[in-house]
Write a protein that holds these residues in place. Structure first.
Motif, PDB file in Angstrom:
ATOM      1  N   GLN A 289       0.825  -1.204   0.000  1.00 28.54           N
ATOM      2  CA  GLN A 289       0.000   0.000   0.000  1.00 28.54           C
ATOM      3  C   GLN A 289       0.863   1.260   0.000  1.00 28.54           C
ATOM      4  O   GLN A 289       0.552   2.247  -0.684  1.00 28.54           O
ATOM      5  N   LEU A 290       1.973   1.236   0.769  1.00 25.20           N
ATOM      6  CA  LEU A 290       2.883   2.381   0.786  1.00 25.20           C
ATOM      7  C   LEU A 290       3.484   2.634  -0.588  1.00 25.20           C
ATOM      8  O   LEU A 290       3.631   3.786  -1.021  1.00 25.20           O
ATOM      9  N   VAL A 291       3.813   1.553  -1.269  1.00 26.04           N
ATOM     10  CA  VAL A 291       4.406   1.685  -2.609  1.00 26.04           C
ATOM     11  C   VAL A 291       3.366   2.133  -3.626  1.00 26.04           C
ATOM     12  O   VAL A 291       3.613   3.034  -4.440  1.00 26.04           O
TER      13      VAL A 291
ATOM     14  N   TYR B  41       5.844   6.165  -0.242  1.00 26.92           N
ATOM     15  CA  TYR B  41       7.214   5.675  -0.108  1.00 26.92           C
ATOM     16  C   TYR B  41       7.591   4.963  -1.409  1.00 26.92           C
ATOM     17  O   TYR B  41       6.741   4.314  -2.039  1.00 26.92           O
ATOM     18  N   GLY B  42       8.841   5.102  -1.787  1.00 22.82           N
ATOM     19  CA  GLY B  42       9.334   4.411  -2.964  1.00 22.82           C
ATOM     20  C   GLY B  42      10.387   3.390  -2.584  1.00 22.82           C
ATOM     21  O   GLY B  42      11.057   3.510  -1.544  1.00 22.82           O
ATOM     22  N   ILE B  43      10.562   2.382  -3.412  1.00 27.34           N
ATOM     23  CA  ILE B  43      11.535   1.318  -3.130  1.00 27.34           C
ATOM     24  C   ILE B  43      12.933   1.811  -3.474  1.00 27.34           C
ATOM     25  O   ILE B  43      13.242   2.121  -4.632  1.00 27.34           O
ATOM     26  N   LEU B  44      13.766   1.875  -2.461  1.00 27.76           N
ATOM     27  CA  LEU B  44      15.146   2.313  -2.643  1.00 27.76           C
ATOM     28  C   LEU B  44      16.075   1.136  -2.876  1.00 27.76           C
ATOM     29  O   LEU B  44      17.127   1.261  -3.511  1.00 27.76           O
ATOM     30  N   GLY B  45      15.701  -0.030  -2.338  1.00 29.54           N
ATOM     31  CA  GLY B  45      16.526  -1.223  -2.504  1.00 29.54           C
ATOM     32  C   GLY B  45      15.721  -2.470  -2.197  1.00 29.54           C
ATOM     33  O   GLY B  45      14.803  -2.449  -1.364  1.00 29.54           O
ATOM     34  N   LEU B  46      16.065  -3.562  -2.868  1.00 29.05           N
ATOM     35  CA  LEU B  46      15.406  -4.842  -2.633  1.00 29.05           C
ATOM     36  C   LEU B  46      16.415  -5.946  -2.882  1.00 29.05           C
ATOM     37  O   LEU B  46      16.810  -6.194  -4.021  1.00 29.05           O
ATOM     38  N   LYS B  47      16.867  -6.585  -1.796  1.00 35.22           N
ATOM     39  CA  LYS B  47      17.879  -7.622  -1.900  1.00 35.22           C
ATOM     40  C   LYS B  47      17.523  -8.797  -0.998  1.00 35.22           C
ATOM     41  O   LYS B  47      17.273  -8.610   0.191  1.00 35.22           O
ATOM     42  N   ASP B  48      17.493  -9.971  -1.572  1.00 40.51           N
ATOM     43  CA  ASP B  48      17.323 -11.204  -0.807  1.00 40.51           C
ATOM     44  C   ASP B  48      16.140 -11.143   0.147  1.00 40.51           C
ATOM     45  O   ASP B  48      16.219 -11.560   1.299  1.00 40.51           O
TER      46      ASP B  48
ATOM     47  N   LYS C 207      11.981   4.630   0.979  1.00 39.21           N
ATOM     48  CA  LYS C 207      12.260   5.999   1.401  1.00 39.21           C
ATOM     49  C   LYS C 207      11.058   6.866   1.093  1.00 39.21           C
ATOM     50  O   LYS C 207      10.464   6.758   0.019  1.00 39.21           O
ATOM     51  N   ARG C 208      10.721   7.726   2.049  1.00 44.27           N
ATOM     52  CA  ARG C 208       9.558   8.598   1.879  1.00 44.27           C
ATOM     53  C   ARG C 208       9.770   9.578   0.722  1.00 44.27           C
ATOM     54  O   ARG C 208      10.814  10.237   0.633  1.00 44.27           O
ATOM     55  N   GLY C 209       8.769   9.618  -0.168  1.00 37.95           N
ATOM     56  CA  GLY C 209       8.827  10.547  -1.292  1.00 37.95           C
ATOM     57  C   GLY C 209       9.754  10.132  -2.418  1.00 37.95           C
ATOM     58  O   GLY C 209       9.939  10.889  -3.376  1.00 37.95           O
ATOM     59  N   GLU C 210      10.333   8.944  -2.313  1.00 35.22           N
ATOM     60  CA  GLU C 210      11.262   8.458  -3.342  1.00 35.22           C
ATOM     61  C   GLU C 210      10.484   7.682  -4.408  1.00 35.22           C
ATOM     62  O   GLU C 210       9.722   6.759  -4.079  1.00 35.22           O
ATOM     63  N   PRO C 211      10.625   8.018  -5.689  1.00 33.17           N
ATOM     64  CA  PRO C 211       9.939   7.237  -6.730  1.00 33.17           C
ATOM     65  C   PRO C 211      10.583   5.860  -6.880  1.00 33.17           C
ATOM     66  O   PRO C 211      11.804   5.715  -6.764  1.00 33.17           O
ATOM     67  N   SER C 212       9.776   4.848  -7.134  1.00 30.51           N
ATOM     68  CA  SER C 212      10.281   3.488  -7.338  1.00 30.51           C
ATOM     69  C   SER C 212      10.651   3.300  -8.803  1.00 30.51           C
ATOM     70  O   SER C 212       9.872   3.656  -9.704  1.00 30.51           O
ATOM     71  N   SER C 213      11.818   2.744  -9.039  1.00 32.13           N
ATOM     72  CA  SER C 213      12.194   2.437 -10.420  1.00 32.13           C
ATOM     73  C   SER C 213      11.355   1.264 -10.914  1.00 32.13           C
ATOM     74  O   SER C 213      10.923   0.407 -10.123  1.00 32.13           O
TER      75      SER C 213
ATOM     76  N   LEU D 221      12.730  -2.220  -9.802  1.00 28.35           N
ATOM     77  CA  LEU D 221      12.505  -2.547  -8.391  1.00 28.35           C
ATOM     78  C   LEU D 221      11.025  -2.785  -8.117  1.00 28.35           C
ATOM     79  O   LEU D 221      10.667  -3.656  -7.317  1.00 28.35           O
ATOM     80  N   LEU D 222      10.171  -2.045  -8.797  1.00 32.06           N
ATOM     81  CA  LEU D 222       8.734  -2.227  -8.608  1.00 32.06           C
ATOM     82  C   LEU D 222       8.294  -3.610  -9.091  1.00 32.06           C
ATOM     83  O   LEU D 222       7.516  -4.303  -8.420  1.00 32.06           O
ATOM     84  N   ASN D 223       8.814  -4.030 -10.226  1.00 28.22           N
ATOM     85  CA  ASN D 223       8.484  -5.361 -10.744  1.00 28.22           C
ATOM     86  C   ASN D 223       9.044  -6.460  -9.841  1.00 28.22           C
ATOM     87  O   ASN D 223       8.389  -7.488  -9.603  1.00 28.22           O
ATOM     88  N   ALA D 224      10.261  -6.231  -9.342  1.00 25.03           N
ATOM     89  CA  ALA D 224      10.872  -7.213  -8.441  1.00 25.03           C
ATOM     90  C   ALA D 224      10.053  -7.339  -7.152  1.00 25.03           C
ATOM     91  O   ALA D 224       9.878  -8.441  -6.615  1.00 25.03           O
ATOM     92  N   TRP D 225       9.549  -6.210  -6.662  1.00 25.25           N
ATOM     93  CA  TRP D 225       8.716  -6.241  -5.453  1.00 25.25           C
ATOM     94  C   TRP D 225       7.430  -7.027  -5.689  1.00 25.25           C
ATOM     95  O   TRP D 225       7.025  -7.849  -4.865  1.00 25.25           O
ATOM     96  N   LYS D 226       6.772  -6.770  -6.815  1.00 22.87           N
ATOM     97  CA  LYS D 226       5.516  -7.463  -7.111  1.00 22.87           C
ATOM     98  C   LYS D 226       5.722  -8.978  -7.222  1.00 22.87           C
ATOM     99  O   LYS D 226       4.909  -9.768  -6.747  1.00 22.87           O
TER     100      LYS D 226
END
Length: 550
Positions: A502-504, A509-516, A522-528, A531-536
Motif C-alpha cells: 500500500q505504501l508503494v 514511499y518508494g523502493i530504494l533497494g530490494l535484496k534477498d 524511502k519517503r517521497g522516493e519514486p520506485s524504479s 525494483l517495482l516489478n521485483a517487489w511485485k
C-alpha cells in the motif's frame, strides 16, 4: 570496614589462593569466550530482537543527555497500545521498568556506543558473578567442591539461556547477590547494605529477592533483625516504586504490566500492586487453584533449575527460603513463558539456589566422594547438552533446526550471505534519519533518536510535531523462513506484505533497494520500474507460500 582494609583483605585472599584460582579463572575464561562469541554471532547475524534495540536506544539516548527515553519503549506503552496515541521520542521507560542502576553502565557503553557492546556488558556481568560465587563458596567449602559449584553455575541452563538473550537488567542479579552473600559471610556490613541498595535499583520488583534473603535470615536465626529489615526494605520498595515512582512517568505499570502478569487476580482493566495483593489475599480459592495448576510444568522447571547442582537445592531448606519470594512471584503470574528456564526471569532464582547449595554442602562435605563427583559432572554435561538442544533465543540456529515438522532450518553460510545483503541496505540509511524497521533489524538501527518497529510509521518528535519516518526497512525473507512453524513470523508477514504494498502503490514511499527478501523504502522516493516489478514478484511468491501453508 573502610575501603583500604577491604582492598587489602581482597588482595590477601587473591595472593593466598593464586594457584587455586587458576582452574577457576580458566573455567571463567572458557565461559566468557564461548558466550561472547556465540552472543556476538547471534547479534551480527540478525537474531537479536526488539529488547536489544530498546536497551541500546536507552543507553544511546543516555550518553546524549536524554536519560531513560526511548521511542521503542513508547511503542509498547499503554498510551499507544490501549489509547491509540502516537509513539513519542521523549517517552520515559521508567514508567515500564524502574531500573536506575543502568546509569552505572553508561560510561562502559560510551566506550563503544553500539548494541553489540550490550552483548559484551551482559557477558561480563554474568561471568563476574561466577568468580564471586567461587570466593563465596570458599568461605565454607574445600577447593574441589567450590570449583564444582562454580562449574555448575557456568553450565546452568538458567545462566546460559538468559546470557544468550537480548540484553536485560536482571543479568546484574547474580553478581550483586553473590557479593551480598559474600559480605554477609565476612560480616562486611557496609558493603552488605551497599549491595542491598544496588539490588533494589536493578528493577522495581527485585525487592522480592531481598525479601527472600530476609526470610532466610529470620528462619535460620543467623541475623533475624537484619532479616526483618531486609523484608521491610524489599516489600516497601516494591510498593514505593510501583505505586509512587513509576506512575510519575506513565500509567503502564497499572494499565499494562500488572494486568498482563496478574490480571487473573484483578477485578478491572487497571490494577496497582496493592490491588493485585488484595485480589490474592481476598480470593484464597483462586490463589490455591493457580498455585496447583500445571504442576508438571512447575516440577520440570525446578528440575531444570537444579539439574547442574545435582538437584541438591531441592533438599536444602535454606535454598527454598532464599528463593521463596521470586519463586512465588513466578507461580502467581499468568502466561505461557513464566516457566521458560531460558528467559531472563529464570536467573533471579540462581543466586538463592546456589547459596542454598553451598550452605547444604557446608554441613555434608563428607558426601563429596569421587563417585558422586562423577555423577555431578554428568549432570553438568547434561545441562550443557540440554542448553544446546534448546538453542535458547536461536543462538545455535545454525546447528539445531528450529522445527523438525515442518522443517525449519537456516544454514550458517546462507545466514551469513543474507546478513551481508542486509548490511548493504542498512548502509543506505543515514545515521540520524528516522526509520521504522522489522523486529530483527531494530537493534542494528536503534542508535538514533527516532526509530520505531513496523508497522508504526509516525511519531512525535522533540518539537512535539507528528512526523512520518523517512525510511522503512523490513526483512521479509526472515519471516518467510520461519513462518511455516511459528505464528509470530507468519502473522507479521501477513500484516506487512499488504502494508508495504500500500505504501508503494500510494507513492508515499518508494523502493530504494530490494535484496534477498529485504526491502528498503524511502519517503517521497519514486520506485524504479525494475525494483517495482521485483517487489511485485516477491510479494506474489510470499503470498503463494502463505496460502500453501494454511
Amino acid at each position: 570496614m573502610n575501603r583500604f582494609k577491604f582492598s587489602a583483605t581482597v588482595a590477601s585472599l587473591v595472593e593466598a589462593h593464586r594457584k587455586e584460582l587458576k582452574p577457576v579463572l580458566l573455567l571463567a575464561s572458557v565461559f566468557f569466550a564461548a558466550t561472547l562469541i556465540f552472543g556476538l554471532h547471534r547479534y551480527l547475524t540478525f537474531y537479536a530482537s526488539y529488547d536489544q534495540g530498546i536497551f541500546n536506544q536507552l543507553f544511546w539516548n543516555g550518553i546524549h543527555g536524554q536519560f531513560f527515553q526511548s521511542s521503542l519503549s513508547s511503542v509498547l506503552s499503554a498510551a499507544v497500545g490501549h489509547d491509540g496515541q502516537l509513539p513519542i521520542v521523549s517517552y520515559h521507560r521508567l514508567g515500564q521498568h524502574f531500573d536506575p542502576i543502568l546509569l552505572l553502565w553508561h560510561l562502559f557503553y560510551a566506550l563503544f556506543p553500539n548494541a553489540a557492546m550490550l552483548v559484551v556488558l551482559q557477558v561480563v556481568q554474568v561471568t563476574a558473578g561466577g568468580l564471586v560465587l567461587y570466593v563465596l563458596a570458599r568461605q565454607r567449602l574445600q577447593p574441589g567442591l567450590s570449583w564444582m559449584i562454580t562449574a555448575s553455575y557456568y553450565g546452568a541452563i538458567a545462566v546460559l539461556g538468559p546470557t544468550f538473550s537480548n540484553f536485560h537488567d536482571l543479568s546484574q542479579i547474580p553478581l550483586l547477590l553473590f557479593t551480598l552473600f559474600l559480605a554477609l559471610e565476612k560480616r562486611w556490613w557496609t558493603f552488605f547494605w551497599l549491595m542491598a541498595g544496588l539490588i533494589l535499583l536493578v528493577r522495581e520488583d527485585t525487592g522480592v529477592v531481598l525479601f527472600s534473603v530476609g526470610i532466610y535470615l529470620i528462619l535460620s536465626r543467623r541475623f533475624p533483625r537484619i532479616g526483618i529489615i531486609l523484608c521491610g526494605m524489599g516489600f516497601g520498595y516494591v510498593l514505593l516504586a510501583t505505586n509512587v515512582l513509576m506512575p510519575l512517568f506513565s500509567r503502564d505499570i497499572s494499565q499494562r504490566f500488572m494486568i498482563e502478569r496478574f490480571g487473573h487476580f484483578a477485578t478491572g482493566n487497571e490494577a496497582s500492586t496493592l490491588d493485585i495483593l488484595w485480589g490474592i489475599l481476598s480470593n484464597p480459592g483462586r490463589l490455591f487453584q493457580h498455585l496447583f495448576d500445571s504442576l508438571d510444568e512447575k516440577f520440570a522447571y525446578m528440575l531444570g533449575q537444579t539439574l547442574p547442582l545435582a538437584f541438591v537445592p531441592l533438599i536444602s531448606g535454606s535454598a527454598w527460603a532464599l528463593i521463596s519470594a521470586p519463586l512465588a512471584q513466578l507461580l502467581l503470574q499468568g502466561g505461557d513463558s513464566r516457566f521458560s528456564i531460558s528467559i531472563r526471569y529464570a536467573i533471579t532464582l540462581v543466586p538463592g539456589l546456589f547459596y542454598g547449595a553451598i550452605l547444604w554442602w557446608s554441613m555434608h562435605q563428607e558426601r563429596f566422594r569421587p563417585r558422586f563427583r562423577q555423577i555431578w559432572i554428568g549432570f553438568i554435561i547434561l545441562s550443557l547438552l540440554v542448553t544446546i538442544a534448546k538453542s535458547p533465543h536461536r543462538v545455535f540456529y545454525f546447528a539445531v533446526p528450529d522445527s523438525f515438522k515442518p522443517w525449519v532450518y537456516v544454514s550458517l553460510p546462507r545466514q551469513w550471505e543474507h546478513s551481508g545483503q542486509i548490511r548493504s541496505l542498512l548502509q543506505e540509511i543515514p545515521p540520524e534519519a528516522s526509520v521504522s524497521a522489522s523486529t530483527y533489524l531494530v537493534p542494528h538501527l536503534s542508535s538514533r533518536r527516532e526509530v520505531l518497529r513496523l508497522p508504526f510509521l509516525q511519531l512525535r518528535n522533540d518539537q512535539n510535531q507528528v512526523i512520518a519516518v523517512e525510511y522503512v526497512v523490513a526483512d521479509l525473507w526472515q519471516m518467510q523462513q520461519y513462518q511455516p512453524a511459528f505464528k509470530f513470523e507468519r502473522g507479521y508477514l501477513l500484516d506487512l506484505l499488504p502494508r508495504i504494498d500500500q505504501l508503494v502503490e500510494s507513492q508515499s514511499y518508494g523502493i530504494l533497494g530490494l535484496k534477498d527478501g529485504v526491502v528498503l523504502l524511502k519517503r517521497g522516493e519514486p520506485s524504479s520500474p525494475d525494483l517495482l516489478n521485483a517487489w511485485k514478484e516477491l510479494k506474489r511468491s510470499y503470498e503463494a507460500s502463505l496460502e500453501k501453508g494454511k
